[in-house]
Design an enzyme around this catalytic site. Sequence first.
Site, PDB file in Angstrom:
ATOM      1  CG  LEU A  98      -1.875  -1.161   1.505  1.00  0.00           C
ATOM      2  CD1 LEU A  98      -2.621  -0.803   2.748  1.00  0.00           C
ATOM      3  CD2 LEU A  98      -3.154  -0.806   0.174  1.00  0.00           C
ATOM      4  CG  ASP A  99       0.546   4.312  -2.972  1.00  0.00           C
ATOM      5  OD1 ASP A  99       1.615   3.475  -3.363  1.00  0.00           O
ATOM      6  OD2 ASP A  99      -0.199   4.833  -3.615  1.00  0.00           O
ATOM      7  CB  ALA A 100       3.923   6.176   2.344  1.00  0.00           C
TER       8      ALA A 100
END
Length: 263
Positions: free
Chosen positions: A114-116
């Site tokens: 997942l993106d930050a």
Amino acid sequence: MAEPADQHEETMRLQRFLARAGVDSRRRCETIITDGRVTVNGTVVTELGSRVDPRGDVVKVDGAVVRLPEGFAYLMLNKPAGYVTTMDDPHAEHTVAELVPVDRYPGLFPVGRLDADTTGLLLFTSDGELNQRLLHPSHHVEKTYLALVAGTLTRAEAGRLRRGIELDGVMTKPARLEQLEEERFRDPRRLSRIVRGRWERLSISEGRTHQVKNMFKAVGHPVARLHRSAFGPLDLGDLEEGCWRELTPAEVDALRRAAYEEK
């Protein structure tokens, strides 16, 4: 994508064996090897990339025998924003490895990423074969996201998302889309109050980089907040942000069925 499931190969690289056994991060295990602290069947091994047979070779670090853990671990994390999906990154301020019990479950790694700035359901396992099946293009399981998007989608725009959108010259697969009433999903940080938009529930069966964000951007509605609520048969439920739990045997079985189902 995570690396292949070495526990199902005849041999595996020594540094990965040590990391899976819980000695330390792979990067630090490489230093342990080059420092001459590792023996394989009584012989000091300092060459990175050397391979060992986990079933028969005797591996020691500083004279202590190292073994792979028996069985696999399966965890679910409700990832907060601000954490990079990696187990070891010296340049990241925070990584998801800080949020899961790596000492208790050696060899854990995230299933995909997942993106930050994306929150929600992130799976962890030490089962490399299952990880590969879950992420392989021919077996991608459906993932559901809640997206706070700018503005309100028109019927035509929603139709494009459902049918598929061209991203980088390739059409996305058909998706399921549902516009949510505000009270059906409340942002825990109440950020929806400062973003003029609507919550949309989008379910996709692919895993391209930034796919959900790029799909909504392509129809003119950038994503302000993104939250993954479900991964295949697994739902985040009421797991609090920043917390993790083990999957139940029934959940593991359901995940395996989804991964091995013929598409």
